[in-house]
Motif scaffolding. Structure first.
Motif, PDB file in Angstrom:
ATOM      1  N   PRO A 590       0.681  -1.194  -0.035  1.00 28.75           N
ATOM      2  CA  PRO A 590       0.089   0.078  -0.025  1.00 28.75           C
ATOM      3  C   PRO A 590       0.874   1.402   0.133  1.00 28.75           C
ATOM      4  O   PRO A 590       0.427   2.283  -0.776  1.00 28.75           O
ATOM      5  CB  PRO A 590      -0.960  -0.153   1.261  1.00 28.75           C
ATOM      6  CG  PRO A 590      -0.809  -1.590   1.559  1.00 28.75           C
ATOM      7  CD  PRO A 590       0.281  -2.143   1.153  1.00 28.75           C
ATOM      8  N   ASP A 593       2.482   1.905  -3.466  1.00 26.43           N
ATOM      9  CA  ASP A 593       1.477   2.194  -4.507  1.00 26.43           C
ATOM     10  C   ASP A 593       1.057   3.656  -4.168  1.00 26.43           C
ATOM     11  O   ASP A 593       1.038   4.535  -5.139  1.00 26.43           O
ATOM     12  CB  ASP A 593       0.006   1.459  -4.229  1.00 26.43           C
ATOM     13  CG  ASP A 593       0.141  -0.078  -4.555  1.00 26.43           C
ATOM     14  OD1 ASP A 593       1.151  -0.459  -5.038  1.00 26.43           O
ATOM     15  OD2 ASP A 593      -0.695  -0.772  -4.229  1.00 26.43           O
ATOM     16  N   TYR A 594       0.864   4.231  -2.924  1.00 30.42           N
ATOM     17  CA  TYR A 594       0.596   5.776  -2.498  1.00 30.42           C
ATOM     18  C   TYR A 594       1.853   6.432  -2.885  1.00 30.42           C
ATOM     19  O   TYR A 594       1.523   7.417  -3.483  1.00 30.42           O
ATOM     20  CB  TYR A 594       0.594   5.581  -0.988  1.00 30.42           C
ATOM     21  CG  TYR A 594       0.321   6.969  -0.628  1.00 30.42           C
ATOM     22  CD1 TYR A 594      -0.587   7.694  -0.979  1.00 30.42           C
ATOM     23  CD2 TYR A 594       1.267   7.453   0.240  1.00 30.42           C
ATOM     24  CE1 TYR A 594      -0.640   9.180  -0.875  1.00 30.42           C
ATOM     25  CE2 TYR A 594       1.071   9.023   0.893  1.00 30.42           C
ATOM     26  CZ  TYR A 594      -0.037   9.572   0.240  1.00 30.42           C
ATOM     27  OH  TYR A 594       0.126  10.870   0.698  1.00 30.42           O
ATOM     28  N   GLN A 628      -0.078  -0.956 -10.175  1.00 27.57           N
ATOM     29  CA  GLN A 628      -1.125  -0.697  -9.229  1.00 27.57           C
ATOM     30  C   GLN A 628      -0.695   0.940  -8.690  1.00 27.57           C
ATOM     31  O   GLN A 628      -1.366   1.340  -7.628  1.00 27.57           O
ATOM     32  CB  GLN A 628      -1.050  -1.633  -7.674  1.00 27.57           C
ATOM     33  CG  GLN A 628      -1.580  -3.031  -8.050  1.00 27.57           C
ATOM     34  CD  GLN A 628      -2.032  -3.644  -6.855  1.00 27.57           C
ATOM     35  OE1 GLN A 628      -2.628  -4.890  -7.015  1.00 27.57           O
ATOM     36  NE2 GLN A 628      -1.394  -3.275  -5.804  1.00 27.57           N
ATOM     37  N   ASP A 660      -5.219   0.571   2.369  1.00 29.29           N
ATOM     38  CA  ASP A 660      -5.358   0.918   0.893  1.00 29.29           C
ATOM     39  C   ASP A 660      -5.708   2.536   0.860  1.00 29.29           C
ATOM     40  O   ASP A 660      -6.740   2.959   1.400  1.00 29.29           O
ATOM     41  CB  ASP A 660      -6.587   0.240   0.170  1.00 29.29           C
ATOM     42  CG  ASP A 660      -6.642   0.688  -1.240  1.00 29.29           C
ATOM     43  OD1 ASP A 660      -5.922   1.354  -1.716  1.00 29.29           O
ATOM     44  OD2 ASP A 660      -7.654   0.006  -1.983  1.00 29.29           O
ATOM     45  N   ARG A 662      -6.092   4.249  -1.396  1.00 25.18           N
ATOM     46  CA  ARG A 662      -7.178   4.682  -2.655  1.00 25.18           C
ATOM     47  C   ARG A 662      -8.541   4.846  -1.869  1.00 25.18           C
ATOM     48  O   ARG A 662      -9.419   5.692  -2.375  1.00 25.18           O
ATOM     49  CB  ARG A 662      -7.482   3.575  -3.725  1.00 25.18           C
ATOM     50  CG  ARG A 662      -6.190   3.358  -4.543  1.00 25.18           C
ATOM     51  CD  ARG A 662      -6.486   1.995  -5.335  1.00 25.18           C
ATOM     52  NE  ARG A 662      -5.272   1.681  -6.285  1.00 25.18           N
ATOM     53  CZ  ARG A 662      -4.270   1.152  -5.868  1.00 25.18           C
ATOM     54  NH1 ARG A 662      -4.243   0.466  -4.629  1.00 25.18           N
ATOM     55  NH2 ARG A 662      -3.308   0.945  -6.464  1.00 25.18           N
TER      56      ARG A 662
END
Length: 783
Positions: A590, A593-594, A628, A660, A662
């Motif tokens: 995570p 991804d961020y 991702q 997550d 998102r």
């Protein structure tokens, strides 16, 4: 023009400019001495200037991937030069790009998750000698600027000693003792060395202003401005203390014109401060929010020298007694630049002490002042404690006060040299102390079995023996000054010339295939993304050389809140976040991804789990792609508000490990939980900001993985938007419903105010010059 010829031409042009400036400021400066210093500087930098070799420590990069598979490894690595490669080279690369493009060097997207560039003192974007070297690429420009730095120190110290009353041989001895001291050499490529080169000129300016010399005011202002722009506020503060002591001593002399002298000093300080404001004010604004600033809040002694040990006195007369970094014989746990940078030549030390003991007066004043600086640098009470409790400068790294020890010793020796042969008492003291110094060096030979340190040791002992013989034999005494100068020049040249060892031109950091692949992906991508590297491969900050954005970092000036989280996620819960690497002990997906990490480069042996997929393998390792990876700006589905920032940061740490981003954005702007929808449809980076296109039906909070720090301005549709810190350390802002063109610009108030002050100072200075030419007597005292 051929590249090598162009480097030499730029170097010689800069030398001519510096010589001309010093001789304009200090009329009567001997041209022969100036040309001798140019020749000495050229000899010291002969390899990078004339052979095509490099002197920046690029060999350190070839010890790791992706370069290790390219040009091979060097046998010996001087890791104490790492900051030149991992800080100075990237910073000056970015500054050069901005300045040549006509842009203000305010912000860097490439370093970490973004950080101030102008507010980082190490970048020193307006350092005069670096600006003068802009025509050259950074790998060459750093060496040429450092050569000018040595030349500037030599010229100004010689002129200072002439003004103090030294003879020609003494002025040359003091110049060499200070300009080629171990302090000048080990900090050669750092902002410390650049700032220190202006200090003799600052002291010279005080004397010339006190004496009412023509152009004294302008020279003093120029040197103060050069010091302020060189990027090291601690050296500037230490120099300010030394200048204040000297100014008080000059003011106390019962001579006419004392108050005019004081007024001139105030005017020079004010003018140089206003002209330097665009560089100094952003630094003052940035420091409290930086990793270093927060560390000093927690512990003011965090960057102080090691506690005093008796062995730390050895480098005063035998700098290689504890080992030689270029030869791999120095213990890595002890910082050579911090501990072994207080040597200005064996004979220089002996003559300085001789003058203090036999002549007292100014010799004793200089040596006592330098000794106080050395004792503070060695952390000896009460000198260190007195410095530690000074307002503002107290938390500074006072180990760097060794500069004023080597300068004081060089000045005292220079003033004594031409008197030694003609004064019996001084001659006897000097003979005894030269013998004692030689005996001390003989009893503290270089550590380890490397040959070059032993060559230096033998040559230095022979030089002391020759000088002692010339002093004791009456018919040889006239040759004592030139023999001492020759011996000291050989002493310092041999001990210093190899510290920044030349590197073959093949270690030029040309991009390996893995880097070239990432560069291609960056050019082809419609939106910016970040890359990362396993461990210390492609050491953090070097990515800036290739236009890549890397969330890791090697810099204490980056914003603390963001750095803390990046270190927690990438370095597996690390609490040390000045230098951040990617440990891969645990892949916190995570967080990656961020942070918009779209590509990760690893060793050939490494295998990564899904969603990572192998995108490229070649010389330099593997490159894995993360499909991702989030964009740098986006709108999460849910916003969670916290009362305390600490709780929000802790929640961000947990989401980055198993969550997550998102789905959730974290803020302290509002309380509770709220839903939102929307998307950022376009992200276009600029040097100092971004342009975004955002569409949202209900309005809401846009979050990013760009570092939050004061200085961001955000506007949309002609209205200013409120800047919000999100996810424990990153930039965010709220938008009303609709489709918006958003402009984000990093433009700190300190930069704007600094420009206003600099413009005002420049106008007043020009008006004063115009008034003087028009014969206005009220302004003539400034010149």
């Amino acid at each position: 023009m051929h590249a090598a010829a162009f480097v030499i031409a730029v170097f010689l042009a800069g030398c001519a400019l510096l010589v001309k400036a010093v001789r304009w400021w200090r009329p009567g400066f001997p041209l022969r001495a100036a040309l001798g210093y140019v020749a000495l500087t050229a000899a010291f930098f002969a390899q990078p200037l004339f052979t095509g070799a490099l002197q920046v420590a690029t060999e350190l990069a070839y010890d790791r991937l992706p370069f290790a598979e390219m040009a091979g490894k060097e046998a010996q690595l001087n890791h104490f030069r790492a900051d030149t490669l991992f800080e100075q080279l990237p910073f000056h690369t970015l500054v050069r790009q901005r300045l040549l493009a006509g842009e203000a060097p305010l912000w860097s997207h490439e370093l970490g998750t973004g950080e101030p560039l102008l507010g980082n003192g190490q970048a020193a974007p307006f350092a005069p000698l670096h600006v003068l070297a802009l025509p050259l690429p950074p790998l060459r420009a750093l060496s040429v600027a450092s050569a000018w730095q040595i030349l500037l120190g030599l010229l100004c110290t010689h002129a200072l000693l002439l003004t103090l009353g030294a003879g020609p041989w003494g002025a040359a001895l003091g110049a060499v003792g200070s300009g080629l001291s171990t302090y000048s050499v080990v900090w050669l490529y750092d902002t410390l060395g650049m700032a220190a080169a202006w200090v003799p000129g600052l002291l010279l300016g005080l004397l010339l202003v006190r004496d009412g010399a023509p152009r004294g005011f302008r020279g003093l202002t120029a040197c103060a401005l050069g010091l302020a722009l060189s990027g090291h506020p601690e050296t500037m503060a230490h120099a300010g203390i030394a200048a204040a002591v000297a100014a008080v001593a000059l003011f106390m002399r019962p001579e006419p014109g004392r108050w005019r002298f004081l007024a001139r000093l105030v005017a020079a300080a004010s003018l140089s401060a206003t002209l330097a404001a665009p560089a100094l004010l952003p630094l003052l604004q940035t420091l409290p929010e930086s990793v270093r600033g927060r560390a000093l809040e927690r512990d003011p002694t965090d960057f102080q020298p090691l506690p005093f040990e008796a062995r730390f006195l050895l480098p005063v007369f035998s700098p290689l007694a504890m080992g030689s970094p270029p030869d791999g014989t120095y213990p890595f746990e002890l910082e050579f630049p911090e501990i072994c940078s207080d040597y200005s030549g064996l004979l220089v030390l002996a003559l300085a002490v001789s003058g203090a003991l036999a002549l007292r007066g100014r010799w004793l004043f200089l040596l006592v002042g330098g000794l106080a600086a050395l004792l503070a640098a060695l952390r000896v009470p009460p000198f260190f404690e007195l410095m530690l409790h000074l307002p503002v400068i107290g938390p500074g790294a006072h180990g760097r006060m060794r500069e004023f020890w080597v300068l004081a010793v060089a000045l005292a020796a220079g003033l004594a040299l031409d008197r030694v042969a003609g004064q019996r008492a001084l001659r006897r003291v000097a003979a005894v102390l030269i013998a004692i110094a030689g005996l001390g060096l003989a009893l503290a030979p270089p550590a380890g079995g490397a040959s070059w340190p032993w060559v230096w040791w033998v040559v230095t002992l022979l030089g002391a023996a020759v000088a002692l013989t010339a002093l004791l034999v009456p018919r040889l005494r006239p040759s004592f000054p030139p023999l001492v100068l020759a011996a000291v020049t050989l002493d310092l040249f041999l001990v210093g010339v190899r510290y920044h060892a030349a590197v073959p031109a093949r270690f030029d950091l040309a991009p390996p295939p893995t880097i070239a692949y990432l560069q291609h992906q960056g050019r082809a991508s419609a939106a910016p993304f970040r890359v990362s590297f396993e461990g210390f491969d492609l050491a953090p900050n070097l990515n800036a050389l290739y236009g890549l954005w890397d969330p890791r970092g090697y810099d204490p000036a980056r914003p603390d809140d963001a750095a803390r989280l990046v270190a927690w996620w990438l370095a597996h819960r690390s609490h040390f976040y000045q230098n951040i690497t990617d440990s891969l002990k645990k892949i916190n997906q995570p967080a990656r991804d961020y942070l918009a990490i779209r590509f990760l480069s690893t060793s050939h042996e490494r295998e990564l789990p899904p969603p990572w997929r192998l995108a490229f393998e070649g010389k330099g390792g593997k490159v894995w792609e993360n499909p991702q990876a989030l964009p740098l700006f986006f709108m999460p589905r849910t916003i969670v508000g916290f009362e305390q920032f600490r709780r929000a940061r802790r929640a961000a740490m947990e989401v980055g490990e198993a969550g997550d981003f998102r789905a959730v954005g974290l803020t302290t702007e509002a309380q509770g939980v709220s839903s939102q929808d929307g998307r950022v449809s376009a992200i276009r980076p600029r040097s100092n900001g971004f342009d975004l296109q955002v569409e949202t039906a209900s309005g809401g909070l846009v979050v990013s993985s760009v570092s939050y720090t004061s200085g961001w301005e955000i506007g949309a549709g002609g209205r200013r938007l409120r800047v919000v810190e999100v996810n424990g350390g990153f930039l965010g802002f709220r938008l009303p419903p609709g489709s918006h063109s958003v402009s984000l610009s990093y433009r700190p108030w300190s930069w704007t105010l600094g420009l206003v002050l600099a413009a005002a100072g420049a106008v007043l200075g020009l008006l004063a010059g115009w008034g003087r030419r028009r014969g206005l007597r009220a302004l003539s005292w400034l010149y």
